[in-house]
Motif scaffolding. Sequence first.
Motif, mmCIF file in Angstrom:
data_model
loop_
_atom_site.group_PDB
_atom_site.id
_atom_site.type_symbol
_atom_site.label_atom_id
_atom_site.label_comp_id
_atom_site.label_asym_id
_atom_site.label_seq_id
_atom_site.Cartn_x
_atom_site.Cartn_y
_atom_site.Cartn_z
ATOM 1 N N ILE A 186 62.613 -39.420 65.448
ATOM 2 C CA ILE A 186 64.037 -39.083 65.455
ATOM 3 C C ILE A 186 64.273 -38.073 66.561
ATOM 4 O O ILE A 186 63.335 -37.463 67.072
ATOM 5 C CB ILE A 186 64.508 -38.507 64.096
ATOM 6 C CG1 ILE A 186 63.703 -37.230 63.768
ATOM 7 C CG2 ILE A 186 64.369 -39.538 62.984
ATOM 8 C CD1 ILE A 186 64.181 -36.514 62.525
ATOM 9 N N THR A 187 65.531 -37.909 66.952
ATOM 10 C CA THR A 187 65.854 -36.936 67.987
ATOM 11 C C THR A 187 65.993 -35.559 67.372
ATOM 12 O O THR A 187 66.626 -35.379 66.332
ATOM 13 C CB THR A 187 67.157 -37.310 68.706
ATOM 14 O OG1 THR A 187 68.199 -37.471 67.746
ATOM 15 C CG2 THR A 187 66.992 -38.608 69.479
ATOM 16 N N GLY A 188 65.370 -34.583 68.042
ATOM 17 C CA GLY A 188 65.487 -33.192 67.615
ATOM 18 C C GLY A 188 66.246 -32.406 68.656
ATOM 19 O O GLY A 188 67.177 -32.906 69.270
ATOM 20 N N LYS A 189 65.819 -31.179 68.878
ATOM 21 C CA LYS A 189 66.470 -30.351 69.887
ATOM 22 C C LYS A 189 65.954 -30.735 71.273
ATOM 23 O O LYS A 189 64.812 -31.122 71.430
ATOM 24 C CB LYS A 189 66.207 -28.878 69.604
ATOM 25 C CG LYS A 189 66.818 -28.381 68.292
ATOM 26 C CD LYS A 189 66.523 -26.899 68.092
ATOM 27 C CE LYS A 189 67.153 -26.399 66.795
ATOM 28 N NZ LYS A 189 66.864 -24.955 66.571
ATOM 29 N N GLY A 190 66.794 -30.548 72.252
ATOM 30 C CA GLY A 190 66.401 -30.880 73.619
ATOM 31 C C GLY A 190 67.314 -31.934 74.193
ATOM 32 O O GLY A 190 68.183 -32.467 73.506
ATOM 33 N N GLY A 191 67.095 -32.243 75.431
ATOM 34 C CA GLY A 191 67.935 -33.211 76.117
ATOM 35 C C GLY A 191 67.133 -34.411 76.573
ATOM 36 O O GLY A 191 65.913 -34.336 76.748
ATOM 37 N N CYS A 192 67.806 -35.515 76.754
ATOM 38 C CA CYS A 192 67.171 -36.737 77.251
ATOM 39 C C CYS A 192 67.441 -36.856 78.740
ATOM 40 O O CYS A 192 68.579 -36.697 79.189
ATOM 41 C CB CYS A 192 67.731 -37.948 76.506
ATOM 42 S SG CYS A 192 67.070 -39.529 77.081
ATOM 43 N N ILE A 193 66.395 -37.132 79.523
ATOM 44 C CA ILE A 193 66.574 -37.289 80.968
ATOM 45 C C ILE A 193 66.572 -38.763 81.369
ATOM 46 O O ILE A 193 66.457 -39.097 82.550
ATOM 47 C CB ILE A 193 65.502 -36.525 81.759
ATOM 48 C CG1 ILE A 193 64.098 -37.047 81.434
ATOM 49 C CG2 ILE A 193 65.605 -35.024 81.494
ATOM 50 C CD1 ILE A 193 63.008 -36.456 82.324
ATOM 51 N N SER A 194 66.671 -39.639 80.386
ATOM 52 C CA SER A 194 66.781 -41.088 80.632
ATOM 53 C C SER A 194 65.587 -41.660 81.392
ATOM 54 O O SER A 194 65.743 -42.557 82.216
ATOM 55 C CB SER A 194 68.069 -41.402 81.411
ATOM 56 O OG SER A 194 69.196 -40.906 80.733
ATOM 57 N N CYS A 195 64.400 -41.150 81.105
ATOM 58 C CA CYS A 195 63.212 -41.673 81.783
ATOM 59 C C CYS A 195 62.739 -42.988 81.188
ATOM 60 O O CYS A 195 62.070 -43.776 81.850
ATOM 61 C CB CYS A 195 62.086 -40.647 81.747
ATOM 62 S SG CYS A 195 61.448 -40.306 80.084
ATOM 63 N N GLY A 196 63.056 -43.221 79.906
ATOM 64 C CA GLY A 196 62.663 -44.470 79.267
ATOM 65 C C GLY A 196 61.215 -44.539 78.860
ATOM 66 O O GLY A 196 60.727 -45.608 78.443
#
Length: 271
Positions: free
Chosen positions: A33-43
Amino acid sequence: MLFTVNTEVCTRCGLCVADCPTGLLVMSDDGPITGKGGCISCGHCISVCPTLALDSDLTPRKEQIDITQEPKLTPEQAELFLRSRRSIRNYQNKPVPAELIRKVLNVARMAPTATNTQGISYIVVRDKQKLRRIADLVLEWMHLAAKTVPIMRLYARVAQAEVDKGKEYILRDAPALVVAIGSKKDIHRTHDSGHSCLSYAELYAPTLGLGTCWAGFFEHAGEAEYEPLLELLGVPEDKIIAGAILMGYPRVRYRNIVERQPLDVTFDTEE
């Protein structure tokens, strides 16, 4: 961001969590699941999943290419390919189709960029008169820079001598100039990202019969934000020149690989 998990096939192996560069993903009893932090769309998380359980609207699985069955270059083939690359300064008087340049840059956009910001776009100049005007402006800037930068005095003098002989020394009569531009907000990262993308471009170009060379003097003038040059190119005010390469069909064919200086490397531990 919409992040989905097929809990029926997810084995909770943890590969996606371990490979997430920002620490966004955490493992729960029902899977990641997603927690804290950001996604940089690296895949990475989608690509590394062995059961195809993950998907994301930022890097949809349907847009990813399965490479598990693709043949890999041998180390020998890869070494020969990379060592065969040459800086081309002698071009045929033959235009490069826009579609071919677009194909090269479509590969260049896959290059690694700082925190996967991407954000590099391109200006491609193919008009002969405009290319000549660009070369004139770069030489003009070199003479101005020579007044305060000692090494530029030598470069400007050599360039001018060649131009006086009727040679196009700055852009080498290349039929195309590919200029990478990016955000002004972080100059150093933009330059790094631009060079990374153009490196992909110059390595891929020979597979299409094209040759390239880094446009060093042009790039220096661009980095100095020489206004007449930026205006001619139409560089937006919030962008900077992040690098540039010449591109065209080589006039000559190289038959051998030239040796370079010996490898100089230091290891902190001995085997």
